[in-house]
Design an enzyme around this catalytic site. Structure first.
Site: not given
Ligand code: AMP
Ligand code: ZN
Length: 133
Positions: A90-91, A97
């Site tokens: 799910h990046q 980050h």
């Protein structure tokens, strides 16, 4: 080195506006544009790398203390620290980050579905990791 096509590099450079919380030589923190809860923010290494493991350990060691300071400044004690690597995980933004997602009640913030996998040989995997450390 910044990536000219990277949205977070553009935020660090000030070419795209952000609600900045904190900045030092290595770390930049700002509010998430689509918050999952009140106070959802992002902490990023300034250097461009896509994933956690591609980010230098020197810079990584500067990131978590900033996360801890932001949590204390928000006065919260229940929150998720989320860090996604790769599309399957799910990046969406390909600059490493860390999310801080406050949880003030069970219905707010990040929904987590914890699906335990059967039949995983944890000892064999641990042996393989230990042999390469
Ligand atoms: P991830 O799925 O871990 O890659 O999350 C990327 C996060 O970046 C999402 O929570 C987005 O809302 C957030 N985001 C994307 N663009 C911006 C932006 N311009 N300013 C602030 N947050 C952003
Ligand atoms: Zn970048």
């Amino acid at each position: 080195m910044a990536d000219p096509n990277c949205i977070f590099c553009k935020i660090v450079a000030g070419d795209i506006p952000s609600e900045k919380i904190y900045e030092d030589e290595h770390v930049f923190a700002f509010m998430d544009i689509s918050p999952l809860s009140q106070g959802h923010c992002l902490i990023i290494p300034k250097e461009h790398a896509v994933t956690l493991h591609e980010t230098s350990n020197e810079v990584l060691s500067k990131v978590l203390p900033v996360a801890s300071r932001i949590v204390k400044a928000m006065g919260i004690s229940t929150y998720n620290l989320l860090q996604n690597n790769g599309e399957i995980a799910h990046q969406a933004v390909m600059h490493a980050h860390f999310h801080i997602i406050p949880r003030r009640n069970t219905g707010e913030g990040l929904g987590i579905s914890w699906q335990t996998k059967e039949g995983v040989d944890q000892k064999t995997i641990a042996d393989a990791i230990r042999s390469k450390f």
